[in-house]
Design a protein around this motif. Structure first.
Motif, PDB file in Angstrom:
ATOM      1  N   GLY A 180      14.961 -62.171   6.544  1.00  0.00           N
ATOM      2  CA  GLY A 180      13.787 -62.432   5.720  1.00  0.00           C
ATOM      3  C   GLY A 180      13.495 -61.240   4.832  1.00  0.00           C
ATOM      4  N   ARG A 181      12.730 -61.459   3.805  1.00  0.00           N
ATOM      5  CA  ARG A 181      12.443 -60.365   2.886  1.00  0.00           C
ATOM      6  C   ARG A 181      11.160 -59.641   3.217  1.00  0.00           C
ATOM      7  N   GLU A 182      10.290 -60.240   4.043  1.00  0.00           N
ATOM      8  CA  GLU A 182       9.009 -59.602   4.307  1.00  0.00           C
ATOM      9  C   GLU A 182       9.119 -58.393   5.227  1.00  0.00           C
TER      10      GLU A 182
ATOM     11  N   GLY B 222      -3.527 -44.178   6.457  1.00  0.00           N
ATOM     12  CA  GLY B 222      -3.995 -45.038   5.371  1.00  0.00           C
ATOM     13  C   GLY B 222      -2.941 -45.262   4.313  1.00  0.00           C
ATOM     14  N   MET B 223      -2.162 -44.232   4.020  1.00  0.00           N
ATOM     15  CA  MET B 223      -1.084 -44.375   3.047  1.00  0.00           C
ATOM     16  C   MET B 223       0.015 -45.302   3.576  1.00  0.00           C
ATOM     17  N   ILE B 224       0.327 -45.177   4.864  1.00  0.00           N
ATOM     18  CA  ILE B 224       1.328 -46.066   5.468  1.00  0.00           C
ATOM     19  C   ILE B 224       0.819 -47.501   5.455  1.00  0.00           C
ATOM     20  N   LEU B 225      -0.448 -47.690   5.759  1.00  0.00           N
ATOM     21  CA  LEU B 225      -1.071 -49.014   5.717  1.00  0.00           C
ATOM     22  C   LEU B 225      -0.985 -49.601   4.316  1.00  0.00           C
ATOM     23  N   ALA B 226      -1.318 -48.804   3.314  1.00  0.00           N
ATOM     24  CA  ALA B 226      -1.269 -49.279   1.927  1.00  0.00           C
ATOM     25  C   ALA B 226       0.155 -49.625   1.514  1.00  0.00           C
ATOM     26  N   GLY B 227       1.122 -48.825   1.932  1.00  0.00           N
ATOM     27  CA  GLY B 227       2.523 -49.106   1.592  1.00  0.00           C
ATOM     28  C   GLY B 227       3.034 -50.376   2.239  1.00  0.00           C
ATOM     29  N   GLY B 228       2.685 -50.588   3.501  1.00  0.00           N
ATOM     30  CA  GLY B 228       3.088 -51.821   4.176  1.00  0.00           C
ATOM     31  C   GLY B 228       2.480 -53.053   3.536  1.00  0.00           C
ATOM     32  N   ALA B 229       1.214 -52.959   3.184  1.00  0.00           N
ATOM     33  CA  ALA B 229       0.556 -54.077   2.515  1.00  0.00           C
ATOM     34  C   ALA B 229       1.144 -54.318   1.127  1.00  0.00           C
ATOM     35  N   ALA B 230       1.482 -53.240   0.428  1.00  0.00           N
ATOM     36  CA  ALA B 230       2.100 -53.382  -0.892  1.00  0.00           C
ATOM     37  C   ALA B 230       3.472 -54.039  -0.779  1.00  0.00           C
ATOM     38  N   GLY B 231       4.216 -53.701   0.269  1.00  0.00           N
ATOM     39  CA  GLY B 231       5.511 -54.352   0.494  1.00  0.00           C
ATOM     40  C   GLY B 231       5.362 -55.846   0.720  1.00  0.00           C
ATOM     41  N   MET B 232       4.340 -56.233   1.480  1.00  0.00           N
ATOM     42  CA  MET B 232       4.096 -57.657   1.709  1.00  0.00           C
ATOM     43  C   MET B 232       3.692 -58.350   0.408  1.00  0.00           C
ATOM     44  N   ALA B 233       2.845 -57.699  -0.372  1.00  0.00           N
ATOM     45  CA  ALA B 233       2.416 -58.287  -1.643  1.00  0.00           C
ATOM     46  C   ALA B 233       3.592 -58.434  -2.604  1.00  0.00           C
TER      47      ALA B 233
ATOM     48  N   ALA C 110       6.788 -58.706  -1.732  1.00  0.00           N
ATOM     49  CA  ALA C 110       7.788 -59.639  -1.203  1.00  0.00           C
ATOM     50  C   ALA C 110       7.489 -61.076  -1.605  1.00  0.00           C
ATOM     51  N   PHE C 111       6.231 -61.430  -1.627  1.00  0.00           N
ATOM     52  CA  PHE C 111       5.865 -62.816  -1.936  1.00  0.00           C
ATOM     53  C   PHE C 111       5.191 -62.980  -3.291  1.00  0.00           C
TER      54      PHE C 111
ATOM     55  N   PRO D 203      -0.635 -60.667  -4.376  1.00  0.00           N
ATOM     56  CA  PRO D 203      -1.449 -59.516  -3.972  1.00  0.00           C
ATOM     57  C   PRO D 203      -2.463 -59.852  -2.890  1.00  0.00           C
ATOM     58  N   LEU D 204      -2.989 -61.065  -2.889  1.00  0.00           N
ATOM     59  CA  LEU D 204      -3.972 -61.438  -1.875  1.00  0.00           C
ATOM     60  C   LEU D 204      -3.345 -61.465  -0.483  1.00  0.00           C
ATOM     61  N   ALA D 205      -2.076 -61.843  -0.390  1.00  0.00           N
ATOM     62  CA  ALA D 205      -1.398 -61.826   0.910  1.00  0.00           C
ATOM     63  C   ALA D 205      -1.283 -60.405   1.437  1.00  0.00           C
ATOM     64  N   GLY D 206      -1.092 -59.437   0.550  1.00  0.00           N
ATOM     65  CA  GLY D 206      -1.050 -58.041   0.973  1.00  0.00           C
ATOM     66  C   GLY D 206      -2.377 -57.584   1.538  1.00  0.00           C
TER      67      GLY D 206
END
Length: 110
Positions: A23-25, A53-64, A66-67, A70-73
């Motif tokens: 998967g890409r996520e 917080g930076m790691i959290l933001a990066g993980g959320a940005a990766g999710m956003a 991938a799909f 931005p709302l999914a992130g």
């Protein structure tokens, strides 16, 4: 580290070439988190809360990215990654997610 992010990209590509069901996520979240972690180290942020917080933001940005949503992130950051209210309402997280969504749209189209 960035070495881990590069290794993740190469191993994901190798797995896809071999026909593995990848998967890409997952890789996107991990790569985004490691890039933001390296960015926080480059900015010499030694505070654990800021680095998390930076790691959290990066993980959320990766999710956003991938799909291309931005709302999914934002939802992913709030539901899965954040452990405190301060991280859930962080402007840094929302800013990075919005920039990742804009970048994904600019590179891949709508």
């Amino acid at each position: 580290t960035l070495r881990i992010a590069l290794g993740k990209v190469l191993m994901t590509c190798l797995g896809l070439i071999c026909g593995a069901s990848i998967g890409r996520e997952g890789p996107s979240v991990q790569i985004g988190a490691s890039i933001m972690h390296a960015f926080s180290r480059a900015m010499r942020q030694h505070n654990d809360v800021t680095r998390h917080g930076m790691i959290l933001a990066g993980g959320a940005a990766g999710m956003a990215a991938a799909f291309n949503t931005p709302l999914a992130g934002v939802v992913f950051a709030i539901e899965e990654l954040a452990h405190s209210f301060e991280q859930k309402s962080s402007g840094r997280t929302l800013t990075v997610i919005i920039f990742s969504g804009i970048t994904a749209i600019a590179l891949l189209g709508n």
